[in-house]
Write an enzyme that holds these catalytic residues in place. Structure first.
Site, mmCIF file in Angstrom:
data_model
loop_
_atom_site.group_PDB
_atom_site.id
_atom_site.type_symbol
_atom_site.label_atom_id
_atom_site.label_comp_id
_atom_site.label_asym_id
_atom_site.label_seq_id
_atom_site.Cartn_x
_atom_site.Cartn_y
_atom_site.Cartn_z
ATOM 1 N N TRP A 1 28.793 34.551 40.210
ATOM 2 C CA TRP A 1 29.484 35.233 40.570
ATOM 3 C C TRP A 1 29.031 36.594 39.578
ATOM 4 O O TRP A 1 28.903 37.777 40.216
ATOM 5 C CB TRP A 1 30.914 34.658 40.499
ATOM 6 C CG TRP A 1 30.768 33.074 40.988
ATOM 7 C CD1 TRP A 1 31.507 32.013 40.921
ATOM 8 C CD2 TRP A 1 30.766 33.501 42.756
ATOM 9 N NE1 TRP A 1 31.547 31.162 42.078
ATOM 10 C CE2 TRP A 1 31.041 32.032 42.683
ATOM 11 C CE3 TRP A 1 30.676 34.156 43.638
ATOM 12 C CZ2 TRP A 1 30.876 31.260 44.373
ATOM 13 C CZ3 TRP A 1 30.887 34.025 45.089
ATOM 14 C CH2 TRP A 1 30.668 32.026 45.248
ATOM 15 N N ASP B 1 36.460 40.079 36.695
ATOM 16 C CA ASP B 1 37.192 39.107 37.676
ATOM 17 C C ASP B 1 37.576 37.854 37.634
ATOM 18 O O ASP B 1 37.194 37.135 36.970
ATOM 19 C CB ASP B 1 34.855 38.802 38.162
ATOM 20 C CG ASP B 1 35.341 37.255 39.474
ATOM 21 O OD1 ASP B 1 36.523 37.522 39.762
ATOM 22 O OD2 ASP B 1 34.529 37.288 40.083
ATOM 23 N N LYS C 1 42.871 30.683 44.973
ATOM 24 C CA LYS C 1 42.790 29.457 43.803
ATOM 25 C C LYS C 1 44.121 29.716 43.781
ATOM 26 O O LYS C 1 44.713 28.858 43.063
ATOM 27 C CB LYS C 1 41.797 30.545 42.562
ATOM 28 C CG LYS C 1 40.438 30.161 42.878
ATOM 29 C CD LYS C 1 39.430 31.345 42.913
ATOM 30 C CE LYS C 1 37.702 31.008 43.301
ATOM 31 N NZ LYS C 1 37.090 29.568 44.076
HETATM 32 N N1 PMP Z 1 34.121 34.972 41.219
HETATM 33 C C1 PMP Z 1 34.363 33.629 41.048
HETATM 34 C C2 PMP Z 1 34.912 33.575 40.192
HETATM 35 C C3 PMP Z 1 34.860 32.942 42.111
HETATM 36 O O1 PMP Z 1 34.699 31.784 42.241
HETATM 37 C C4 PMP Z 1 34.729 33.285 43.627
HETATM 38 C C5 PMP Z 1 34.760 32.349 45.004
HETATM 39 N N2 PMP Z 1 34.507 31.009 44.724
HETATM 40 C C6 PMP Z 1 33.780 34.327 44.305
HETATM 41 C C7 PMP Z 1 33.939 35.256 42.759
HETATM 42 C C8 PMP Z 1 33.895 34.907 45.484
HETATM 43 O O2 PMP Z 1 34.417 34.792 45.973
HETATM 44 P P1 PMP Z 1 34.992 35.399 47.255
HETATM 45 O O3 PMP Z 1 34.167 34.521 47.950
HETATM 46 O O4 PMP Z 1 36.527 35.182 47.675
HETATM 47 O O5 PMP Z 1 33.721 36.723 47.734
#
Ligand code: PMP
Length: 358
Positions: free
Chosen positions: A101, A169, A194
């Site tokens: 991420w 994030d 989450k």
């Molecule tokens: N950052 C983290 C830490 C994540 O766990 C996730 C998705 N699991 C994301 C960003 C991406 O999120 P999204 O799929 O809602 O764009």
């Protein structure tokens, strides 16, 4: 059989919110209208989003100059909106690479400006959080991923940044505990799916004093200042998902973040203790100070046992423990809504598995 849902996201929600959420589908609060068919400009929805924004402020004790937005496009969209809005055309931002991420956030930021990758744990498959890195006071911000959902690592203490705003994030650990020193954060983003509600909306908390300084034109839909001006209804928001967030935020307020944090610690320490002591399992993150209390990742000690474990979980009503496809193994996600008793049941199941197959 009652199932225990360890999915990493979308994931378990508080059972308490479902009656109201279900009722809203057919008849929202006696209006004879479904919440799925009302206007996002109606006073009904404006009340919902305003209360949700207010609860975020209360729970995190946000000062006046912080704004709360509910946007669409997930945290993945925020990977681009952050540098678009915060990285000046000739600026540099620091990024800590702690896995998929943050790597995606880095890729997005390089489109807008210079990125200084100050540390990375890639050489160890992201099994730890790098700590000995230098922070440049000239950076526009330092970008961190507080909880690495895939690997099961978590940043339990934010680094000292000497005034450089933190951009974090918090997709997979928002509201898992109170946030200390909120003034150190320039921006926090988190998709809902989450710890906050159903998928479809993302929370953005931003110190508005750091906005509007990049020197570049930003199309309206990508401009945080425009979303602030329009109170998150610049375009059609995820009405129903935001209602799910409101119900979850009310649940969070009732429990209080201190109790939530205590329960989260309890669940994680119980599970890690079992994984550390049970010879059939190996926790992926060895260093206890970097272990996530939200996503507990582990492998089986004996090769070829995976299928047996999958079937054993299925027979015991355990859902969603498969590790992320990029790292394999197993992962139990212990988000806020996961009851302590469910983790006790899972630990007992791990012991039964060992008794049967050890
Ligand atoms: N950052 C983290 C830490 C994540 O766990 C996730 C998705 N699991 C994301 C960003 C991406 O999120 P999204 O799929 O809602 O764009």
């Amino acid at each position: 059989m009652e199932l225990i849902n360890f999915n990493a996201g979308p994931s378990v929600l508080p059972t308490e919110i479902f009656p109201e959420l279900a009722e809203a589908v057919t008849n929202y609060k006696g209006t004879n209208m479904s919440l799925l068919e009302i206007s996002h400009r109606s006073s009904t929805f404006v009340e919902i989003i305003e209360e949700a924004r207010q609860l975020v402020r209360e729970l995190l004790k946000l000062p006046e100059h912080y704004e709360v937005l509910f946007l669409t496009g997930g945290s993945t969209t925020q990977f681009a909106l952050v540098p678009y809005n915060l990285l000046p055309v000739d600026g540099v931002a620091g990024y800590l690479d702690t896995g998929t991420w943050s790597s995606k956030a880095i890729d997005a930021a390089t489109v807008f400006g210079d990125v200084d990758i100050c540390g990375s744990s890639e050489q160890d498959q992201y099994r730890f959080i790098p700590k000995d890195y230098k922070i440049d006071p000239e950076w526009s911000y330092l970008y961190l991923t507080s909880n690495n959902t895939i690997y099961g690592t978590q940043l339990h203490q934010m680094p000292e940044t000497d005034g450089v705003p933190l951009v974090v994030d918090m997709c997979s650990d928002i509201f898992s505990k109170p946030i200390k020193d909120i003034e150190r954060y320039g921006l926090i983003h988190a998709s809902a799916q989450k710890n906050l509600g159903p998928a479809g909306t993302s929370l953005v908390i931003v110190n508005k004093n750091i906005l509007g300084k990049t020197g570049r034109d930003i199309p309206v839909i990508f401009d945080y200042l425009e979303h602030i001006k329009k109170k998150s209804v610049l375009n059609t928001p995820a009405v129903f998902a935001i209602y799910g967030c409101l119900l979850t935020l009310r649940w969070l307020k009732k429990r209080g973040l201190n109790r939530i944090a205590k329960d989260n610690e309890k669940k994680a320490s119980m599970l890690y203790a079992e994984l550390d002591n049970n010879p059939l399992f190996i926790p992926k993150v060895r260093n206890s100070e970097d272990r996530s209390i939200m996503n507990v990742t582990f492998d089986l000690a004996k090769a070829g046992h995976e299928k047996t474990f999958d079937v054993f979980c299925e027979n015991h009503g355990i859902v969603g423990v498969k590790g992320h496809r990029s790292v394999g193994g197993f992962r139990a996600s212990l988000y806020n809504a996961m009851p302590v008793e469910a983790v006790e049941t899972f630990v007992k199941m791990l012991q039964d598995f060992t008794w049967r197959f050890g």
